[in-house]
Design a protein around this motif. Structure first.
Motif, short mmCIF file in Angstrom:
data_model
loop_
_atom_site.label_atom_id
_atom_site.label_comp_id
_atom_site.label_asym_id
_atom_site.label_seq_id
_atom_site.Cartn_x
_atom_site.Cartn_y
_atom_site.Cartn_z
N ASN A 73 0.40 -0.31 -3.05
CA ASN A 73 0.39 0.87 -3.48
C ASN A 73 1.53 1.18 -1.90
O ASN A 73 2.25 2.23 -2.45
N ILE A 74 1.67 -0.22 -1.56
CA ILE A 74 3.34 0.46 -0.11
C ILE A 74 4.51 0.01 -1.78
O ILE A 74 4.86 0.86 -1.09
N GLU A 75 4.07 -0.62 -1.92
CA GLU A 75 5.55 -1.18 -3.13
C GLU A 75 5.83 0.50 -3.53
O GLU A 75 7.42 1.14 -4.09
N LYS A 76 5.18 1.59 -4.63
CA LYS A 76 5.16 2.04 -5.02
C LYS A 76 5.71 3.47 -4.36
O LYS A 76 6.35 4.01 -4.62
N TYR A 77 5.88 3.19 -2.94
CA TYR A 77 6.56 4.81 -2.56
C TYR A 77 7.98 4.09 -1.28
O TYR A 77 8.20 4.28 -1.09
N LEU A 78 8.19 3.29 -1.84
CA LEU A 78 9.35 2.28 -0.93
C LEU A 78 10.40 2.45 -2.04
O LEU A 78 10.33 2.31 -3.27
N ILE A 79 11.65 3.70 -2.09
CA ILE A 79 12.63 3.95 -2.28
C ILE A 79 13.73 3.33 -2.52
O ILE A 79 13.95 2.72 -1.26
N LYS A 80 14.18 2.19 -3.03
CA LYS A 80 15.10 1.01 -3.10
C LYS A 80 15.12 -0.10 -2.59
O LYS A 80 15.91 -0.45 -0.85
N TRP A 81 14.19 -0.44 -1.83
CA TRP A 81 13.66 -1.38 -1.12
C TRP A 81 12.60 -2.04 -1.94
O TRP A 81 12.20 -1.73 -2.58
N LYS A 82 11.92 -3.57 -0.90
CA LYS A 82 11.49 -4.28 -1.11
C LYS A 82 9.86 -4.78 -0.50
O LYS A 82 10.88 -4.73 1.37
N LEU A 83 9.44 -5.19 -0.45
CA LEU A 83 7.91 -5.53 1.14
C LEU A 83 8.70 -6.59 1.37
O LEU A 83 8.77 -6.87 2.98
#
Length: 131
Positions: free
Chosen positions: A64-74
């Motif tokens: 869920n977090i990763e879905k909203y990261l733009i051009k980022w990874k956890l």
């Protein structure tokens, strides 16, 4: 019992778990035995429920977090920002008695206190998209 202090303690313990790679049960026991904090001020059942919930639902929470990261990874996130996002996301997804806006606001407050200068806006952006 203070929910804000309890949430802050849960975030610190989650951060510690990410560094020490210990089980949440061990982290909580160690905290209880070695803390200077008055345990009567904390809601230990809430802290345990949050840490257990994040442990059990970690993959779903991270997705869920990763879905909203733009051009980022956890993996690029600071461990502190990730701990804040995981707690807030857990509350949004699994704690129906906590209003989403409270989870978002508390995440932002933790980011102001413990994150970098850009953390509050970053946390707000991710959580606002989520809800």
């Amino acid at each position: 019992m203070n929910r804000r202090k309890s949430r802050e303690t849960a975030m610190k313990l989650l951060f510690e778990m990410s560094i020490n790679k210990e089980k949440y049960e061990d982290i909580i026991e160690n905290f209880k035995e070695n803390t200077d904090v008055d345990l009567n001020d904390l809601d230990m059942s809430y802290i345990t429920k949050v840490l257990a919930g994040i442990h059990e639902n970690g993959k779903d929470i991270d997705k869920n977090i990763e879905k909203y990261l733009i051009k980022w990874k956890l993996a690029r996130l600071s461990k502190m920002n990730l701990a804040i996002l995981r707690i807030s996301t857990y509350e949004i997804l699994y704690e129906e008695e906590i209003p989403n806006r409270v989870s978002v606001n508390e995440g932002i407050e933790l980011a102001k206190k413990y994150g970098e200068d850009s953390s509050p806006a970053f946390i707000n952006g991710i959580l606002a998209k989520m809800i």
